[in-house]
Design a protein around this motif. Structure first.
Motif, short mmCIF file in Angstrom:
data_model
loop_
_atom_site.label_atom_id
_atom_site.label_comp_id
_atom_site.label_asym_id
_atom_site.label_seq_id
_atom_site.Cartn_x
_atom_site.Cartn_y
_atom_site.Cartn_z
N ILE A 51 36.15 43.65 40.65
CA ILE A 51 35.12 44.64 40.94
C ILE A 51 34.07 44.62 39.83
O ILE A 51 34.32 44.10 38.72
N ASP A 52 32.91 45.18 40.11
CA ASP A 52 31.90 45.39 39.07
C ASP A 52 32.30 46.60 38.24
O ASP A 52 32.55 47.68 38.80
N TYR A 53 32.36 46.44 36.93
CA TYR A 53 32.76 47.55 36.07
C TYR A 53 31.58 48.45 35.72
O TYR A 53 30.47 47.95 35.50
N PRO A 54 31.83 49.75 35.62
CA PRO A 54 30.80 50.63 35.07
C PRO A 54 30.64 50.35 33.56
O PRO A 54 31.55 49.81 32.92
N ASP A 55 29.50 50.72 33.01
CA ASP A 55 29.19 50.38 31.62
C ASP A 55 30.18 50.97 30.62
O ASP A 55 30.34 50.44 29.52
N ILE A 56 30.85 52.06 30.98
CA ILE A 56 31.75 52.72 30.05
C ILE A 56 32.96 51.86 29.68
O ILE A 56 33.56 52.04 28.63
#
Length: 253
Positions: A119-124
């Motif tokens: 999946i694409d990770y959130p920046d956090i």
């Protein structure tokens, strides 16, 4: 080979290469060279005994999945709606549910037969743990070093020069997958002689020398499909995410 933080799909070797190296370490573990990798079918399980682990699983159709967790990498636990399994329908949902029941997993990568994805990770998310848990399988040399270190063999020593070629031959056969049962038996017999000697010389001695055997290692090589003419064990592909299957991140501690 450098890994990114967080990990990226292209950090990983192709599935068959990764499978060969992970399986070879499981073969050597079964021979007596404990290194934290065990084939428990139909996946290789790595556990570093420090709360960090992963499982590499083969699926029908030339596909696979890598799922794991490092206890230091839990940024995702504070991300509402974070779902590492928002992937293809063919993921092994029963296995994933079983793993989640045991402990929360920190990452999931899947191989569709041609490439890795996640999946694409959130920046956090600064690190998912891939670089901490898989880096030793980036090259054959690093995989060999992991086994030799666990055997308490100092790099550059006479013992290293004696044993490294013997154990590397196991890794080579695993990657080639053309070795016959007779070739594998000869290579494992040779490797066990060194493993038993290393265990006898080690101050840690995870195994007694007479507990180091080629037969269980040969069985693992066969089950992993490393011997010419054998087929690896695999899980059936999933048929769609179950309607009642959910995943909610939670703190680990």
């Amino acid at each position: 080979m450098e890994f990114h933080t967080p990990g990226r799909p292209d950090d990983l070797p192709p599935f068959e290469t990764l499978w060969a190296r992970a399986s070879a370490l499981s073969v050597l573990e079964a021979a007596g060279a404990e290194n934290g990798h065990e084939y428990v079918g139909p996946f290789v399980h790595h556990d570093d005994s420090g709360g960090n682990e992963w499982r590499l699983t083969r699926l029908e159709g030339g596909r696979g999945v890598l799922v794991g967790a490092d206890h230091e990498c839990d940024d995702h636990s504070s991300v509402e709606g974070f779902d590492p399994y928002a992937g293809p329908d063919w993921l092994p949902w029963d296995l994933l549910a079983e793993l989640e029941d045991d402990r929360e997993q920190g990452f999931a990568y899947w191989w569709d037969g041609a490439r890795w994805d996640r999946i694409d990770y959130p920046d956090i998310i600064g690190n998912d743990g891939l670089n901490l848990l898989l880096k030793h399988l980036a090259t054959r040399e690093s995989a060999l070093s992991r086994v030799m270190q666990h055997l308490d063999v100092p790099s550059g020593s006479d013992a290293w020069d004696e044993g490294a070629p013997r154990l590397d031959r196991v890794l080579q056969l695993a990657e080639e997958r053309t070795g016959t049962e007779e070739q594998w038996r000869a290579v494992l017999d040779d490797a066990v002689v060194f493993i038993a000697k290393a265990q006898a010389d080690s101050e840690y001695r995870f195994r007694e020398p007479d507990e180091c055997e080629a037969a269980p290692a040969l069985e693992v090589a066969e089950r992993c499909g490393l011997i010419a003419g054998t087929s690896p064990e695999e899980l059936p592909a999933g048929k769609g995410r179950p309607d009642d299957w959910s995943w909610t991140p939670r703190p680990r501690w």
